[in-house]
Design a protein around this motif. Structure first.
Motif, PDB file in Angstrom:
ATOM      1  N   ALA A   1       1.936 -12.183 -82.943  1.00  0.00           N
ATOM      2  CA  ALA A   1       1.143 -12.225 -84.157  1.00  0.00           C
ATOM      3  C   ALA A   1       1.801 -12.934 -85.338  1.00  0.00           C
ATOM      4  O   ALA A   1       3.026 -13.134 -85.522  1.00  0.00           O
TER       5      ALA A   1
ATOM      6  N   ASP B   1      -0.323  -4.539 -80.268  1.00  0.00           N
ATOM      7  CA  ASP B   1      -0.049  -6.061 -80.039  1.00  0.00           C
ATOM      8  C   ASP B   1       1.006  -6.288 -78.908  1.00  0.00           C
ATOM      9  O   ASP B   1       2.061  -6.654 -79.244  1.00  0.00           O
TER      10      ASP B   1
ATOM     11  N   ASP C   1       1.187  -3.666 -86.283  1.00  0.00           N
ATOM     12  CA  ASP C   1       0.609  -4.193 -85.341  1.00  0.00           C
ATOM     13  C   ASP C   1       1.514  -4.476 -84.069  1.00  0.00           C
ATOM     14  O   ASP C   1       1.039  -4.320 -82.881  1.00  0.00           O
TER      15      ASP C   1
END
Length: 289
Positions: free
Chosen positions: A7, A33, A75
């Motif tokens: 990310a 993630d 995330d």
């Protein structure tokens, strides 16, 4: 073991950039993630790693965000780094080269395998195929842990600058509790009265009861690193942890939303609103407590 987070940023900020309320939300354990490198480094399958998550809590804060509270959503999964741990809470046996003991914090959490980087899962054993490189640990701290806490601090400082007070609501979920044993399905953690003014914690507790849920305080969760670091009532900065029984908002598999999902989203919004109202209610000098 080298793992790079794909990310662009390890967390998201939702809500307004300028403070509309003294309340800021944190969701540190709902990240999903999972990079291929992380999964390949694990000796456990992804469903086992997901047991570390506060499942879908990031999707529960939408009502509070819609009402004006900013929320910081991790995330990066907890398996990669736990944002609710001190960066010194590292099991030295899992890092190579082995760090010197002096800068590390030996705590019950690290000894139990749930330190800054989780090492073991109950019933499943060791998580990783090999030890973590010291350079990789440093990267996770620099790229994920410190920026997340810096973002929380900046948002709280901005809220305090506008309102004279700021309140962090740190949102978590917990495994289903035994209702027949009288264990409340919502637990508020104020680190035994040290991370938030009593009047604010009382307002949050009243909001939970008003929403129709039984609520406890500090047992079995009194608040972690996030509330300890960002809750400084003497400075007008307050922090409260909320733990919600997953069976209240997830289905029987504890994976997908259940029939109580929106009701729990409303609960979080109600608690955030109660904290904001109590923080701003004159003539109480909450910031001085």
């Amino acid at each position: 073991m080298t793992i790079f987070t794909p990310a662009a940023t390890p967390f998201r900020r939702l809500g307004p950039e300028s403070p509309a309320t003294p309340v800021v939300l944190s969701v540190p354990h709902a990240g999903r993630d999972y990079s291929d490198a992380l999964l390949n480094a694990s000796r456990l399958p992804r469903p086992k790693l997901e047991a570390l998550e506060d499942r879908l809590v990031d999707r529960l804060v939408w009502r509070a965000v819609a009402a004006g509270a900013p929320a910081f959503i991790a995330d990066v999964p907890r398996a990669e780094i736990d944002l609710n741990r001190d960066e010194r809470e590292v099991d030295p046996a899992m890092v190579v080269p082995r760090p010197r003991p002096s800068p590390l914090a030996d705590t019950a959490r690290t000894r139990g395998g749930l330190g800054l980087v989780p090492a073991r899962l109950a019933g499943a054993g060791a998580i990783w195929r090999q030890r973590l490189g010291a350079d990789e640990l440093a990267r996770r701290i620099e790229r994920v842990h410190r920026p997340y806490h810096a973002a929380l601090e900046a948002a709280l400082e901005a809220a305090r600058a506008r309102f004279g007070i700021a309140v962090l609501l740190d949102c978590h979920s917990m495994p289903p509790r035994r209702a027949e044993g009288g264990e409340p399905p919502v637990v508020l953690g104020d680190r035994y009265g040290t991370s938030i003014a009593p009047a604010l914690a009382d307002a949050a507790e009243a909001a939970v009861r008003q929403a129709g849920y039984r609520v406890g305080r500090n047992s079995p969760y009194a608040g972690g690193h996030i509330t300890a670091v960002h809750g400084r009532p003497a400075e007008g900065l307050h922090a409260l942890q909320i733990e919600i029984d997953r069976s209240l908002y997830l289905g029987p598999d504890l994976k997908e939303p259940g029939p109580g999902f929106d009701r729990v989203a409303a609960l979080i919004a109600d608690v955030a609103a109660a904290l904001a109202a109590r923080a701003l209610a004159p003539p109480d000098a909450i910031a001085a407590e």
